[in-house]
Structure formats: structure tokens, C-alpha cells
Design a protein around this motif. Structure first.
Motif, PDB file in Angstrom:
ATOM      1  N   ALA A 183       0.905  -1.357  -0.175  1.00  0.00           N
ATOM      2  CA  ALA A 183      -0.109  -0.070   0.073  1.00  0.00           C
ATOM      3  C   ALA A 183       0.853   1.408   0.001  1.00  0.00           C
ATOM      4  N   VAL A 184       1.824   1.128   0.837  1.00  0.00           N
ATOM      5  CA  VAL A 184       2.775   2.396   0.678  1.00  0.00           C
ATOM      6  C   VAL A 184       3.460   2.653  -0.432  1.00  0.00           C
ATOM      7  N   ALA A 185       3.947   1.453  -1.125  1.00  0.00           N
ATOM      8  CA  ALA A 185       4.755   1.763  -2.366  1.00  0.00           C
ATOM      9  C   ALA A 185       3.782   2.268  -3.267  1.00  0.00           C
ATOM     10  N   ALA A 186       2.661   1.900  -3.524  1.00  0.00           N
ATOM     11  CA  ALA A 186       1.478   2.111  -4.559  1.00  0.00           C
ATOM     12  C   ALA A 186       1.256   3.530  -4.355  1.00  0.00           C
ATOM     13  N   ALA A 187       0.814   4.085  -2.929  1.00  0.00           N
ATOM     14  CA  ALA A 187       0.442   5.494  -2.632  1.00  0.00           C
ATOM     15  C   ALA A 187       1.972   6.506  -3.099  1.00  0.00           C
ATOM     16  N   ASN A 188       2.993   5.953  -2.882  1.00  0.00           N
ATOM     17  CA  ASN A 188       4.212   6.750  -3.207  1.00  0.00           C
ATOM     18  C   ASN A 188       4.213   6.993  -4.684  1.00  0.00           C
ATOM     19  N   CYS A 189       3.880   6.091  -5.458  1.00  0.00           N
ATOM     20  CA  CYS A 189       4.085   6.208  -6.807  1.00  0.00           C
ATOM     21  C   CYS A 189       2.847   7.157  -7.538  1.00  0.00           C
ATOM     22  N   VAL A 190       1.788   7.033  -6.786  1.00  0.00           N
ATOM     23  CA  VAL A 190       0.639   8.051  -7.079  1.00  0.00           C
ATOM     24  C   VAL A 190       0.647   9.605  -6.604  1.00  0.00           C
ATOM     25  N   ASN A 191       1.170   9.682  -5.406  1.00  0.00           N
ATOM     26  CA  ASN A 191       1.120  10.731  -4.636  1.00  0.00           C
ATOM     27  C   ASN A 191       2.145  12.001  -5.036  1.00  0.00           C
ATOM     28  N   ILE A 192       3.308  11.499  -5.223  1.00  0.00           N
ATOM     29  CA  ILE A 192       4.289  12.276  -5.371  1.00  0.00           C
ATOM     30  C   ILE A 192       4.346  12.867  -6.976  1.00  0.00           C
ATOM     31  N   VAL A 222      10.760  14.246 -14.773  1.00  0.00           N
ATOM     32  CA  VAL A 222      10.341  13.162 -14.918  1.00  0.00           C
ATOM     33  C   VAL A 222      11.561  12.430 -14.076  1.00  0.00           C
ATOM     34  N   LYS A 223      12.950  12.650 -14.457  1.00  0.00           N
ATOM     35  CA  LYS A 223      14.076  12.055 -13.640  1.00  0.00           C
ATOM     36  C   LYS A 223      13.867  12.268 -12.234  1.00  0.00           C
ATOM     37  N   GLY A 224      13.985  13.795 -11.888  1.00  0.00           N
ATOM     38  CA  GLY A 224      13.901  13.985 -10.561  1.00  0.00           C
ATOM     39  C   GLY A 224      12.730  13.372  -9.742  1.00  0.00           C
ATOM     40  N   ILE A 225      11.698  13.351 -10.146  1.00  0.00           N
ATOM     41  CA  ILE A 225      10.414  12.793  -9.415  1.00  0.00           C
ATOM     42  C   ILE A 225      10.541  11.241  -9.382  1.00  0.00           C
ATOM     43  N   SER A 226      10.949  10.569 -10.328  1.00  0.00           N
ATOM     44  CA  SER A 226      11.316   9.115 -10.511  1.00  0.00           C
ATOM     45  C   SER A 226      12.170   8.788  -9.632  1.00  0.00           C
ATOM     46  N   GLN A 227      13.362   9.625  -9.127  1.00  0.00           N
ATOM     47  CA  GLN A 227      14.331   9.287  -8.005  1.00  0.00           C
ATOM     48  C   GLN A 227      13.724   9.605  -6.700  1.00  0.00           C
ATOM     49  N   ALA A 282      18.134   7.074   2.531  1.00  0.00           N
ATOM     50  CA  ALA A 282      17.191   7.314   1.092  1.00  0.00           C
ATOM     51  C   ALA A 282      17.346   8.530   0.515  1.00  0.00           C
ATOM     52  N   CYS A 283      17.595   9.546   1.492  1.00  0.00           N
ATOM     53  CA  CYS A 283      17.713  11.081   0.931  1.00  0.00           C
ATOM     54  C   CYS A 283      18.978  11.165   0.130  1.00  0.00           C
ATOM     55  N   SER A 284      19.743  10.175   0.454  1.00  0.00           N
ATOM     56  CA  SER A 284      21.509  10.529  -0.029  1.00  0.00           C
ATOM     57  C   SER A 284      21.701   9.501  -1.114  1.00  0.00           C
ATOM     58  N   ILE A 285      20.675   8.916  -1.644  1.00  0.00           N
ATOM     59  CA  ILE A 285      20.994   7.897  -2.729  1.00  0.00           C
ATOM     60  C   ILE A 285      21.600   8.567  -3.928  1.00  0.00           C
ATOM     61  N   PHE A 286      20.596   9.571  -4.220  1.00  0.00           N
ATOM     62  CA  PHE A 286      20.880  10.484  -5.318  1.00  0.00           C
ATOM     63  C   PHE A 286      21.062  11.869  -5.040  1.00  0.00           C
ATOM     64  N   PRO A 287      22.167  12.441  -5.763  1.00  0.00           N
ATOM     65  CA  PRO A 287      22.487  13.966  -5.451  1.00  0.00           C
ATOM     66  C   PRO A 287      21.232  14.872  -5.570  1.00  0.00           C
ATOM     67  N   GLN A 288      21.216  15.970  -4.645  1.00  0.00           N
ATOM     68  CA  GLN A 288      20.216  16.706  -4.574  1.00  0.00           C
ATOM     69  C   GLN A 288      20.211  17.458  -5.775  1.00  0.00           C
ATOM     70  N   ARG A 289      21.318  17.971  -6.099  1.00  0.00           N
ATOM     71  CA  ARG A 289      21.869  18.722  -7.502  1.00  0.00           C
ATOM     72  C   ARG A 289      21.846  17.616  -8.656  1.00  0.00           C
ATOM     73  N   ASN A 323      17.295  20.795  -9.090  1.00  0.00           N
ATOM     74  CA  ASN A 323      17.068  20.264  -7.889  1.00  0.00           C
ATOM     75  C   ASN A 323      15.947  19.516  -7.968  1.00  0.00           C
ATOM     76  N   LYS A 324      16.352  18.164  -7.594  1.00  0.00           N
ATOM     77  CA  LYS A 324      15.296  16.964  -7.706  1.00  0.00           C
ATOM     78  C   LYS A 324      14.214  17.048  -6.753  1.00  0.00           C
ATOM     79  N   GLY A 325      14.409  17.815  -5.638  1.00  0.00           N
ATOM     80  CA  GLY A 325      13.428  17.717  -4.631  1.00  0.00           C
ATOM     81  C   GLY A 325      13.681  16.475  -3.635  1.00  0.00           C
ATOM     82  N   LEU A 326      12.729  16.319  -2.626  1.00  0.00           N
ATOM     83  CA  LEU A 326      12.878  15.330  -1.634  1.00  0.00           C
ATOM     84  C   LEU A 326      11.655  14.599  -1.383  1.00  0.00           C
TER      85      LEU A 326
END
Length: 326
Positions: A183-192, A222-227, A282-289, A323-326
Motif C-alpha cells: 500500500a505504501v509503495a503504491a501510494a508513493n507512486c501516485v502521490n508524489i 520526470v527524472k527527479g520525481i522518479s528518483q 534514502a535522501c542521499s542515494i541520489f545527489p540533490q543537484r 534540484n530533484k526535490g525530496l
């Protein structure tokens, strides 16, 4: 405070080109202990940061005091508006808030009413976090917030109840414990994506090496939101995937099975242990910039590429950043 000891008050303290540097930065920013700081102390920290930015801080202030003030300021005040954020919506509240809600979802998964209630609570918490950390430069309307909240809650409930019904007939008891994670995974794929739909339709600002705005790009969004979606799912994964296995084994032990009143507190504390590490990870996996090649924009975002070409001619950089966002 010595002039040669000055720091850049608006920049991270660690190298953001490395995972370790990013991890230290986000562990610093999301420290859950900061939620216990009084509003009076938070405003004092903000005042000190503003004074230091202007070079007018008190002469007896130490470097450690400046760094601590920076920590409180970055954890509690909105980076765009400078307003004090709701304590429950701050990123530093992700550990205490997430551990309570996730622990409850993992414990109370057996009945449909319990699943519905805790998914509703979880999505309400997510909506508050998303609103509190909204981008002031790309505001989200109340209607968009409402649509995002209803869609995420609906997708979470469909995934939870659907998986529960499917696994109840075709799988063992262990698989039912994974209903909350589905449920959490599905919601994140829709919500963000819904929360950041303006970026998907209008594009996100991309800049050159000197931070000069080159234009906008939808493919960068698309790239930032996917990350970000991947990072949010990763944040929840270890606790929600490993704890069901642990609980399945512990509940076979007679004394633990008899003490059912301790099952929920145990899972809450265990999730907290995972989140302390996983929130900054999780916040550190991809660069913020984040970076993207101009050739990719040309291929997948020809309309906005054309606008950038008209504006800059042959002076377009080969690579741009956003900036990919958080």
C-alpha cells in the motif's frame, strides 16, 4: 569568532558529490531531536543565522554555536519562505511520526477496518509533510493537494485490500504482513507525481555550471520525481520487509506470543531503529543537484529545447542541473 573560520551558512557542511557527504548532511538536517526544541529557541537560531549571513553576529559566538543554529534553522524553517514549519510536517519529524504509523500498520493488518484506518492516517500524515515542504516557487493549489490526497489514499486502500484479498486465498500468513508495504509503495507512486504535477506539465528550471537559468525541462522533472519516488519507497523498505519475517519467528516463541500487548510497541521501536538510518540514507542515494545531458532534453523534450535554443543559440551547455526535490 575569527573571520578565517567562517562557514557558508547557506551551503551544506559536507561535500555533496559523495554519498557519505550527502548522508552526513541529511542526518544533520533530519535529526529527530530537533523537534523537541522550543519555538523561542528556534527563532533565536534563525536570528543568529540571519546575523551571521550579514556578518553582524555577536563577537563572542563560537563556530559550534553557529553550526547548531544552522542545524535548527534548516530543520524547522521553510527554505523558500523562511516561515516556521508545522512541527509534524518537518522532515525531522519523519522518524518519530513514521515509526508510530508504520509500526501500527505492521501490527494491525489482519482486518479490513484496521487496514483502512491506518492507511488513512498514513496518507493524512504524508499530505501534511508534502504541504509543509511544498516548493514556494512552484506553489500547489488546494485543489491539487486535495486530488493528490484522495488519489494516494485510494491507491493505498486498493493495493492494501486487493493484496490482502489475493494473498489471503493464495499465500500464507507471512505474505499478509506485506500488505502495508504494498500500500505504501503504491501510494508513493501516485502521490508524489500528483503533488509535483506542475513540474511535469510546465517543466523544472535547469541551470548551467554557474547556476544561471537556461530554461525549463519536463524530462528533467520526470527524472527527479522518479528518483524521489524510489527514495521514498527505499526509506520504508527495510523496516516493512524485514520486520514481518522477524515477527513471524518471534510469535512462535511462547512467552512472546502471550505478551501481545508488547507487539505493537516492539514494532514501533524497531521501525524507529530502521528509520533513524534509512531517512538520511534514502535522501542521499541520489545527489540533490541532479544533472541531465542537453541531448536527452533535445530528444525527449523538443518543444522546451527549442525555446532554450532560441534564447541561447549555440551557447547551450552540454549538461544542465536541477534540484530533484525530496
Amino acid at each position: 569568532m575569527e573571520k578565517n573560520a567562517r562557514i557558508d551558512i547557506d551551503a551544506p557542511l559536507w561535500d555533496q558529490s559523495t554519498f557519505v557527504g550527502r548522508f552526513k548532511h541529511f542526518a544533520f538536517m533530519t535529526d529527530p531531536r530537533t523537534v523537541l526544541t522550543s519555538e523561542d529557541d528556534l527563532h533565536k537560531a534563525k536570528k543568529l543565522v540571519e546575523q551571521y549571513r550579514l556578518g553582524k553576529e555577536p563577537s563572542d559566538v563560537t563556530r559550534d554555536q553557529i553550526i547548531y543554529a544552522k542545524k535548527l534553522y534548516s530543520s524547522a524553517f521553510h527554505p523558500d519562505s523562511g516561515e516556521l514549519q508545522n512541527v509534524f510536517g518537518r522532515m525531522s519529524f519523519q522518524v518519530p511520526g513514521g515509526m508510530i504509523i508504520t509500526g501500527a500498520m505492521l501490527q494491525f493488518y489482519r482486518t479490513v477496518p484496521a487496514v483502512v484506518f491506518w492507511q488513512f492516517v498514513n496518507q493524512s500524515f504524508n499530505a501534511l509533510v508534502n504541504y509543509t515542504n511544498r516548493n514556494a516557487n512552484s506553489p500547489v493549489s488546494v485543489t491539487q493537494l486535495g486530488v493528490s490526497y484522495v488519489s494516494a489514499t485510494t491507491s493505498a486502500l486498493v493495493a492494501a485490500i486487493g493484496c490482502k484479498s489475493f494473498w489471503q486465498k493464495r499465500a500464507g500468513a507471512l505474505m499478509l504482513r506485506y500488505v502495508p508495504f504494498a500500500a505504501v509503495a503504491a501510494a508513493n507512486c501516485v502521490n508524489i507525481p500528483l503533488m509535483r504535477q506542475n513540474e511535469l506539465t510546465q517543466g523544472v528550471d535547469v541551470v548551467d555550471d554557474d547556476n544561471n537559468v537556461v530554461g525549463k525541462s519536463r524530462v528533467a522533472a520526470v527524472k527527479g520525481i522518479s528518483q524521489v519516488v524510489f527514495s521514498r519507497v527505499l526509506m520504508a523498505a527495510p523496516g516493512m520487509l524485514l520486520l514481518p519475517i522477524l515477527m513471524e519467528k518471534l510469535e512462535r516463541i511462547n512467552w512472546f506470543r502471550r505478551l501481545q500487548i508488547l507487539h505493537a510497541p516492539f514494532q514501533v521501536l524497531a521501525v524507529g531503529g530502521f528509520l533513524i538510518f534509512m531517512v538520511p540514507t534514502a535522501c542521499s542515494i541520489f545527489p540533490q543537484r541532479c544533472s541531465i545531458n542537453m541531448s536527452t532534453i533535445q530528444r525527449f523534450d523538443s518543444e522546451l529545447y527549442g525555446e532554450m535554443q532560441k534564447k541561447h543559440g549555440k551557447n547551450l551547455p552540454e549538461k544542465v542541473y536541477f534540484n530533484k526535490g525530496l
